[in-house]
Design a protein around this motif. Structure first.
Motif, PDB file in Angstrom:
ATOM      1  N   VAL A 159       0.812  -1.216   0.000  1.00 29.43           N
ATOM      2  CA  VAL A 159       0.000   0.000   0.000  1.00 29.43           C
ATOM      3  C   VAL A 159       0.847   1.269   0.000  1.00 29.43           C
ATOM      4  CG1 VAL A 159      -0.228   0.277   2.500  1.00 29.43           C
ATOM      5  CG2 VAL A 159      -2.133   0.964   0.982  1.00 29.43           C
ATOM      6  N   HIS A 160       2.145   1.132   0.336  1.00 28.26           N
ATOM      7  CA  HIS A 160       3.046   2.284   0.329  1.00 28.26           C
ATOM      8  C   HIS A 160       3.729   2.481  -1.020  1.00 28.26           C
ATOM      9  CE1 HIS A 160       2.429   2.401   4.623  1.00 28.26           C
ATOM     10  NE2 HIS A 160       2.954   1.214   4.773  1.00 28.26           N
ATOM     11  N   GLY A 161       3.481   1.578  -1.969  1.00 30.29           N
ATOM     12  CA  GLY A 161       4.104   1.709  -3.278  1.00 30.29           C
ATOM     13  C   GLY A 161       5.387   0.928  -3.437  1.00 30.29           C
ATOM     14  N   GLU A 162       5.714   0.066  -2.483  1.00 33.81           N
ATOM     15  CA  GLU A 162       6.924  -0.754  -2.593  1.00 33.81           C
ATOM     16  C   GLU A 162       6.616  -2.014  -3.408  1.00 33.81           C
ATOM     17  OE1 GLU A 162      10.037  -0.007  -1.479  1.00 33.81           O
ATOM     18  OE2 GLU A 162       9.149   1.949  -1.045  1.00 33.81           O
ATOM     19  N   PRO A 163       7.434  -2.350  -4.409  1.00 34.15           N
ATOM     20  CA  PRO A 163       7.155  -3.523  -5.254  1.00 34.15           C
ATOM     21  C   PRO A 163       7.179  -4.823  -4.454  1.00 34.15           C
ATOM     22  CG  PRO A 163       8.846  -2.127  -6.233  1.00 34.15           C
ATOM     23  CD  PRO A 163       8.650  -1.640  -4.828  1.00 34.15           C
ATOM     24  N   VAL A 164       6.288  -5.721  -4.788  1.00 34.12           N
ATOM     25  CA  VAL A 164       6.277  -7.050  -4.169  1.00 34.12           C
ATOM     26  C   VAL A 164       6.306  -8.169  -5.210  1.00 34.12           C
ATOM     27  CG1 VAL A 164       5.119  -6.290  -2.066  1.00 34.12           C
ATOM     28  CG2 VAL A 164       3.740  -7.054  -3.997  1.00 34.12           C
ATOM     29  N   SER A 220       6.332   0.769 -15.213  1.00 40.03           N
ATOM     30  CA  SER A 220       6.452   1.021 -16.648  1.00 40.03           C
ATOM     31  C   SER A 220       7.870   0.743 -17.137  1.00 40.03           C
ATOM     32  CB  SER A 220       6.074   2.478 -16.952  1.00 40.03           C
ATOM     33  OG  SER A 220       4.751   2.753 -16.547  1.00 40.03           O
ATOM     34  N   THR A 221       8.865   1.123 -16.345  1.00 41.92           N
ATOM     35  CA  THR A 221      10.259   0.883 -16.715  1.00 41.92           C
ATOM     36  C   THR A 221      10.592  -0.601 -16.653  1.00 41.92           C
ATOM     37  OG1 THR A 221      10.825   3.056 -15.797  1.00 41.92           O
ATOM     38  CG2 THR A 221      12.644   1.560 -16.245  1.00 41.92           C
ATOM     39  N   ALA A 222      10.047  -1.303 -15.658  1.00 43.44           N
ATOM     40  CA  ALA A 222      10.326  -2.733 -15.507  1.00 43.44           C
ATOM     41  C   ALA A 222       9.842  -3.536 -16.711  1.00 43.44           C
ATOM     42  CB  ALA A 222       9.675  -3.263 -14.229  1.00 43.44           C
ATOM     43  N   VAL A 223       8.688  -3.170 -17.243  1.00 46.23           N
ATOM     44  CA  VAL A 223       8.172  -3.867 -18.422  1.00 46.23           C
ATOM     45  C   VAL A 223       9.111  -3.658 -19.607  1.00 46.23           C
ATOM     46  CG1 VAL A 223       6.306  -3.889 -20.122  1.00 46.23           C
ATOM     47  CG2 VAL A 223       5.764  -3.822 -17.700  1.00 46.23           C
ATOM     48  N   SER A 224       9.572  -2.426 -19.797  1.00 45.29           N
ATOM     49  CA  SER A 224      10.475  -2.130 -20.906  1.00 45.29           C
ATOM     50  C   SER A 224      11.826  -2.819 -20.725  1.00 45.29           C
ATOM     51  CB  SER A 224      10.665  -0.612 -21.034  1.00 45.29           C
ATOM     52  OG  SER A 224      11.407  -0.291 -22.181  1.00 45.29           O
ATOM     53  N   GLY A 254      22.329  -4.085 -11.630  1.00 48.49           N
ATOM     54  CA  GLY A 254      22.511  -2.668 -11.854  1.00 48.49           C
ATOM     55  C   GLY A 254      23.927  -2.234 -11.537  1.00 48.49           C
ATOM     56  N   SER A 255      24.184  -0.938 -11.688  1.00 50.78           N
ATOM     57  CA  SER A 255      25.502  -0.374 -11.388  1.00 50.78           C
ATOM     58  C   SER A 255      25.395   0.665 -10.283  1.00 50.78           C
ATOM     59  CB  SER A 255      26.120   0.248 -12.649  1.00 50.78           C
ATOM     60  OG  SER A 255      26.378  -0.746 -13.623  1.00 50.78           O
ATOM     61  N   LEU A 256      24.638   1.747 -10.541  1.00 50.07           N
ATOM     62  CA  LEU A 256      24.400   2.733  -9.482  1.00 50.07           C
ATOM     63  C   LEU A 256      23.668   2.075  -8.327  1.00 50.07           C
ATOM     64  CD1 LEU A 256      24.206   5.491  -8.180  1.00 50.07           C
ATOM     65  CD2 LEU A 256      22.295   6.034  -9.705  1.00 50.07           C
ATOM     66  N   TYR A 257      22.551   1.439  -8.641  1.00 51.11           N
ATOM     67  CA  TYR A 257      21.824   0.676  -7.622  1.00 51.11           C
ATOM     68  C   TYR A 257      22.335  -0.757  -7.620  1.00 51.11           C
ATOM     69  CZ  TYR A 257      18.626   4.523  -6.865  1.00 51.11           C
ATOM     70  OH  TYR A 257      18.096   5.747  -6.521  1.00 51.11           O
ATOM     71  N   GLY A 258      22.508  -1.296  -6.447  1.00 52.43           N
ATOM     72  CA  GLY A 258      23.027  -2.648  -6.320  1.00 52.43           C
ATOM     73  C   GLY A 258      24.502  -2.677  -6.019  1.00 52.43           C
ATOM     74  N   ASN A 259      25.262  -1.684  -6.505  1.00 53.77           N
ATOM     75  CA  ASN A 259      26.696  -1.599  -6.235  1.00 53.77           C
ATOM     76  C   ASN A 259      27.055  -0.361  -5.419  1.00 53.77           C
ATOM     77  OD1 ASN A 259      28.353  -3.802  -7.750  1.00 53.77           O
ATOM     78  ND2 ASN A 259      26.811  -3.159  -9.243  1.00 53.77           N
ATOM     79  N   VAL A 260      26.433   0.774  -5.737  1.00 52.52           N
ATOM     80  CA  VAL A 260      26.716   2.014  -5.017  1.00 52.52           C
ATOM     81  C   VAL A 260      25.650   2.279  -3.956  1.00 52.52           C
ATOM     82  CG1 VAL A 260      27.042   4.508  -5.253  1.00 52.52           C
ATOM     83  CG2 VAL A 260      27.876   2.964  -7.036  1.00 52.52           C
ATOM     84  N   ARG A 262      13.057  -3.964  -4.935  1.00 54.98           N
ATOM     85  CA  ARG A 262      13.247  -3.157  -6.136  1.00 54.98           C
ATOM     86  C   ARG A 262      14.425  -3.686  -6.942  1.00 54.98           C
ATOM     87  NH1 ARG A 262      10.418   1.536  -6.778  1.00 54.98           N
ATOM     88  NH2 ARG A 262       9.100   2.131  -5.008  1.00 54.98           N
ATOM     89  N   SER A 263      14.263  -3.767  -8.243  1.00 48.52           N
ATOM     90  CA  SER A 263      15.293  -4.306  -9.122  1.00 48.52           C
ATOM     91  C   SER A 263      16.287  -3.206  -9.491  1.00 48.52           C
ATOM     92  CB  SER A 263      14.653  -4.882 -10.386  1.00 48.52           C
ATOM     93  OG  SER A 263      13.791  -5.957 -10.056  1.00 48.52           O
ATOM     94  N   ALA A 264      17.575  -3.532  -9.371  1.00 50.87           N
ATOM     95  CA  ALA A 264      18.625  -2.531  -9.515  1.00 50.87           C
ATOM     96  C   ALA A 264      18.674  -1.916 -10.909  1.00 50.87           C
ATOM     97  CB  ALA A 264      19.983  -3.151  -9.165  1.00 50.87           C
ATOM     98  N   CYS A 265      18.553  -2.728 -11.953  1.00 52.64           N
ATOM     99  CA  CYS A 265      18.615  -2.203 -13.321  1.00 52.64           C
ATOM    100  C   CYS A 265      17.460  -1.242 -13.590  1.00 52.64           C
ATOM    101  CB  CYS A 265      18.595  -3.355 -14.328  1.00 52.64           C
ATOM    102  SG  CYS A 265      18.674  -2.835 -16.043  1.00 52.64           S
ATOM    103  N   VAL A 266      16.285  -1.589 -13.112  1.00 54.75           N
ATOM    104  CA  VAL A 266      15.115  -0.720 -13.288  1.00 54.75           C
ATOM    105  C   VAL A 266      15.351   0.614 -12.593  1.00 54.75           C
ATOM    106  CG1 VAL A 266      12.638  -0.476 -12.887  1.00 54.75           C
ATOM    107  CG2 VAL A 266      13.596  -2.714 -13.457  1.00 54.75           C
ATOM    108  N   MET A 267      15.903   0.579 -11.383  1.00 58.27           N
ATOM    109  CA  MET A 267      16.165   1.805 -10.635  1.00 58.27           C
ATOM    110  C   MET A 267      17.230   2.649 -11.327  1.00 58.27           C
ATOM    111  SD  MET A 267      14.129   1.905  -8.056  1.00 58.27           S
ATOM    112  CE  MET A 267      14.906   3.192  -7.085  1.00 58.27           C
ATOM    113  N   ASP A 268      18.257   1.997 -11.886  1.00 58.98           N
ATOM    114  CA  ASP A 268      19.291   2.737 -12.616  1.00 58.98           C
ATOM    115  C   ASP A 268      18.687   3.567 -13.742  1.00 58.98           C
ATOM    116  OD1 ASP A 268      21.356   1.793 -11.082  1.00 58.98           O
ATOM    117  OD2 ASP A 268      22.361   0.685 -12.681  1.00 58.98           O
ATOM    118  N   ILE A 269      17.813   2.948 -14.509  1.00 63.61           N
ATOM    119  CA  ILE A 269      17.268   3.605 -15.697  1.00 63.61           C
ATOM    120  C   ILE A 269      16.234   4.656 -15.330  1.00 63.61           C
ATOM    121  CG2 ILE A 269      15.953   3.205 -17.813  1.00 63.61           C
ATOM    122  CD1 ILE A 269      17.326   0.446 -17.974  1.00 63.61           C
TER     123      ILE A 269
END
Length: 311
Positions: free
Chosen positions: A71-76, A204-208, A219-225, A232-239
């Motif tokens: 309900v807070h918008g966090e992916p499950v 929307s980004t995750a589907v793409s 990911g690089s920024l997310y997942g490593n830094v 939350r998926s790191a690659c999706v967050m990066d983009i």
């Protein structure tokens, strides 16, 4: 597609979600919404609702993705139509120069945020920055190219991001109670709206990302830094990071400045947005969260992964 609905959201508790071969129907209390399946691309479900198994089958048969959030918008979790599961770029993602990709993401997001802050400040007689803040952000931007370790990048990224959200509070009415970006449960409507908007952008980004053959978890920024956050998926967050300001933040702050949020929410254990506010917010997000722009950003990222160059 004419009259296409980029996404349909179901937020809160108690909705009944059903689908036939041609129509999605959502009942919320005494209200009812219906959508032709041929017009929908994505269903976002947040909170606690009733979803028929047959509805999932009909949605997937029509190539409609379903994303689930708390309900807070966090992916499950998410369900994708057939063909989205393969990740042929996974090996290439593991071998990209992490520092270079992370640096690119930080620079892009910082430029996006500073452009927006400068735009907001240009229309205010009293300015927007407190003494020294603009210099700190400008110095941080110049410092980035000299940072050689991931912890140094993390420090600058966290500093500038936190400053950005605090500076934004100066254009929102004080009675809204927004001071900075908070963790859930959100104590004010601005944070709650950020969360909803980011959930839409994330889905929307995750589907793409999946459609482009990228592994969403690498990911690089997310997942490593920076840790990507719960589920939350790191690659999706990066983009999506550089897209958050133009696609979500601008919409939220425009509505705050126009007075559209005032008295359209309730505060209990968390902030609950009114149906009227959510309807207008989703209408504006439909114009702001542009799938073509997201697809181009994902394609550029995938091309950089293939070449091993800068994202």
């Amino acid at each position: 597609m004419k009259n296409e609905v980029p996404w349909v959201t179901v937020w809160g508790y108690g909705a009944d979600i059903r689908a036939t071969r041609g129509t999605l129907t959502i009942r919320e209390g005494t209200s009812r919404r219906s959508y032709p399946l041929s017009s929908i691309r994505h269903l976002l479900i947040a909170g606690g609702h009733t979803l028929e198994t047959a509805a999932i089958a009909h949605l997937l048969a029509n190539s409609i993705s379903v994303s689930f959030f708390d309900v807070h918008g966090e992916p499950v979790g998410a369900i994708r139509p057939p063909g989205y599961s393969a990740c042929p770029l996974r090996t290439a993602q593991k071998n990209v120069p992490v520092h270079r990709f992370a640096m690119s993401g930080i620079v892009s997001s910082l430029k996006s945020r500073m452009r927006y802050l400068n735009e907001l400040g240009s229309g205010r007689a009293d300015g927007l920055y407190y003494k020294g803040e603009l210099e700190i952000l400008a110095d941080a931007s110049r410092e980035l190219e000299f940072l050689i370790t991931l912890p140094e990048l993390a420090r600058v990224f966290s500093l500038t991001r936190n400053m950005y959200y605090e500076i934004l509070s100066r254009v929102a009415a004080p009675e809204l109670g927004y001071r900075r970006r908070e963790k859930p449960p959100y104590p004010d409507p601005v944070n709650a709206m950020f969360s909803h908007g980011y959930a839409v952008l994330y889905a929307s980004t995750a589907v793409s990302v999946a459609g482009a053959g990228l592994d969403p978890e690498i990911g690089s920024l997310y997942g490593n830094v920076i840790p990507p956050g719960k589920n939350r998926s790191a690659c999706v967050m990066d983009i999506m990071e550089p897209l958050m300001t133009p696609m979500v933040d601008r919409v939220v702050m425009d509505m705050a400045q126009e007075g559209l949020i005032t008295k359209q929410y309730e505060i209990s254990s968390r902030c609950i947005l009114s149906e009227k506010l959510m309807t207008e917010f989703n209408r504006r997000l439909t114009n702001s969260v542009d799938s073509d722009t997201i697809d181009r950003a994902v394609a550029d990222y995938a091309d950089a992964v293939r070449s091993g160059g800068s994202a």
